[in-house]
Scaffold this motif. Structure first.
Motif, short mmCIF file in Angstrom:
data_model
loop_
_atom_site.label_atom_id
_atom_site.label_comp_id
_atom_site.label_asym_id
_atom_site.label_seq_id
_atom_site.Cartn_x
_atom_site.Cartn_y
_atom_site.Cartn_z
N GLY A 291 50.44 25.22 99.67
CA GLY A 291 51.69 25.95 100.14
C GLY A 291 51.77 27.34 100.05
O GLY A 291 51.11 27.91 99.28
N TRP B 78 53.31 25.03 104.81
CA TRP B 78 52.13 24.22 104.44
C TRP B 78 51.06 23.89 105.30
O TRP B 78 51.10 24.11 106.34
N ALA C 25 55.10 29.92 99.44
CA ALA C 25 56.48 30.17 99.23
C ALA C 25 56.80 31.80 99.36
O ALA C 25 56.07 32.45 98.77
N THR D 105 60.67 21.00 97.83
CA THR D 105 59.26 20.96 98.59
C THR D 105 58.95 19.68 99.43
O THR D 105 59.27 18.52 98.86
N VAL E 224 58.98 28.27 103.10
CA VAL E 224 57.79 27.39 102.56
C VAL E 224 56.75 27.00 103.77
O VAL E 224 57.33 26.47 104.75
#
Length: 413
Positions: free
Chosen positions: A138, A128, A140, A111, A126
């Motif tokens: 975040g 953010w 995922a 990450t 991912v």
């Protein structure tokens, strides 16, 4: 200077959609999970009701060529393929991402909370953003697409879990919906999770009614821009053993002539349909490029037309043209009729929201000029096509000009 598009260029036809096969079955049996986005064991099947089978299909092939007559479908020709290369992910301020493979075949992404998104050709995705507590939040995701080569469904199933900046890695087995995470720190991990269906052509996001999470689904909807949709298109193609970089070079004089712009979807038939929903209407964007590498016009013409799944029954209606300068992404909107002015303006705004216009058109212009080099080299080697002789008109036949007079009383004098 931007010129008026010719009638020949404007005749862009929408794709023909074949009858849809039965609902597609899922990828592989689920493996052991540590964190599963849907909060339960994998069923091994797409949920046919959730995925919306039986609705209007949104994919049937590439946009037709400008010179095709209404209601016709151009047959697929042999193609020359170029190697498939991953697309770097640096355009929106996120790092180039490559998922690392583990010994058991899983794919791991380390990450980067300071990035806006981490997109990879394989493995987890991912995203953010700043959280309410000052920490980075975040999302995922594991993407599941249909692997049936005969199926024309255009949906991707997004399994998503919430993470935070203390998450170090996100791991998923290829083609599986299980997500594993490793963390640094003693704080409790976030618990949000959801499943949503995303249409690769229109960007529509529909949550699973059994497991809705409005906040995370809204986040997925915000991230569904052109960059993400194009990435999912490449994954969709690879899942069906098709080359995302397939390039059509066998383009004849009936499709294109020097001095004409060429539609992108004809040169790259695996390009996705760029669909926009405006007031319960589905509209298709088709991009026309100059393929002459020596031309410095720097312009692209974008056609917006009503999406028609079966143009053999009904010819798609043009809504607007937009003439765009590649250098700065500025466009001049030309609605087809005064009544289309509002929709045309909203379409152009939606296009600019979905795409980074300059980056997108610059890259596509480069690829189209590669196609143009092949076409022009072939044209110079073989010479221009022979001219078609004009049909003979008898003196007593109707004049071809359409006046209704006999030829001898009109242009035959």
């Amino acid at each position: 200077m931007m010129g008026e598009p010719t009638d020949d260029v404007k005749r862009c036809q929408a794709p023909v959609v074949e009858p849809r096969p039965p609902p597609c079955r899922s990828i592989l049996p689920a493996t052991t999970v540590v964190v599963r986005a849907n909060g339960g064991p994998a069923s091994g099947l797409f949920d046919a009701t959730f995925l919306g089978y039986g609705s209007v299909p949104l994919r049937g092939g590439a946009c037709m060529v400008p010179k095709a007559s209404p209601g016709t479908r151009r047959p697929r020709r042999p193609v020359a393929s170029s190697p498939a290369t991953p697309t770097p992910g640096s355009a929106r301020g996120h790092p180039d991402v490559a998922a690392r493979s583990t010994s058991d075949g899983a794919l791991v992404v380390r990450t980067t909370p300071s990035a806006s998104r981490q997109l990879a050709e394989r493995g987890p995705l991912v995203f953010w953003r700043d959280g309410v507590d000052g920490l980075r939040q975040g999302l995922a995701c594991v993407v599941e697409t249909c692997k049936n080569p005969e199926c024309t469904c255009r949906d991707a199933l997004i399994h998503a879990i919430e993470i935070d900046e203390f998450t170090v890695t996100v791991e998923a087995a290829d083609h599986d919906t299980a997500l594993r995470t490793t963390r640094a720190g003693m704080t409790d991990p976030p618990t949000g999770r959801t499943v949503a269906r995303l249409n690769i052509d229109s960007g529509e996001v529909v949550p699973d009614p059994k497991r809705p999470d409005d906040a995370l689904v809204a986040w997925i909807r915000e991230e569904a821009d052109g960059e993400l949709l194009d990435l999912l298109q490449r994954r969709w193609l690879r899942g069906k053993n098709r080359d995302p970089e397939e390039m059509e070079t066998d383009i004849g004089p009936e499709d294109w002539a020097p001095g004409e712009k060429l539609i992108y979807g004809l040169a790259f038939p695996n390009d996705r349909d760029d669909l926009f929903a405006i007031d319960d209407r589905l509209l298709l964007a088709c991009e026309f490029f100059c393929v002459d590498p020596t031309c410095d016009c720097g312009e692209v013409e974008i056609l917006f037309e009503e999406y028609e799944p079966c143009p053999m029954r009904k010819r798609p209606r043009t809504v607007a043209w937009v003439q765009v300068r590649i250098a700065d992404g500025k466009g001049v909107v030309e609605p087809e009729t005064p009544a289309d002015r509002d929709v045309a303006s909203r379409l152009w705004v939606a296009y600019r929201v979905r795409h980074r216009v300059v980056d997108r058109l610059t890259e596509r212009q480069r690829r189209m000029q590669d196609v143009g080099r092949v076409l022009l080299a072939r044209l110079h080697a073989t010479g221009p096509p022979p001219a078609t002789p004009a049909p003979l008109v008898g003196r007593n036949d109707p004049c071809p000009c359409g006046s209704g007079k006999k030829f001898k009383r009109c242009h035959g004098e």
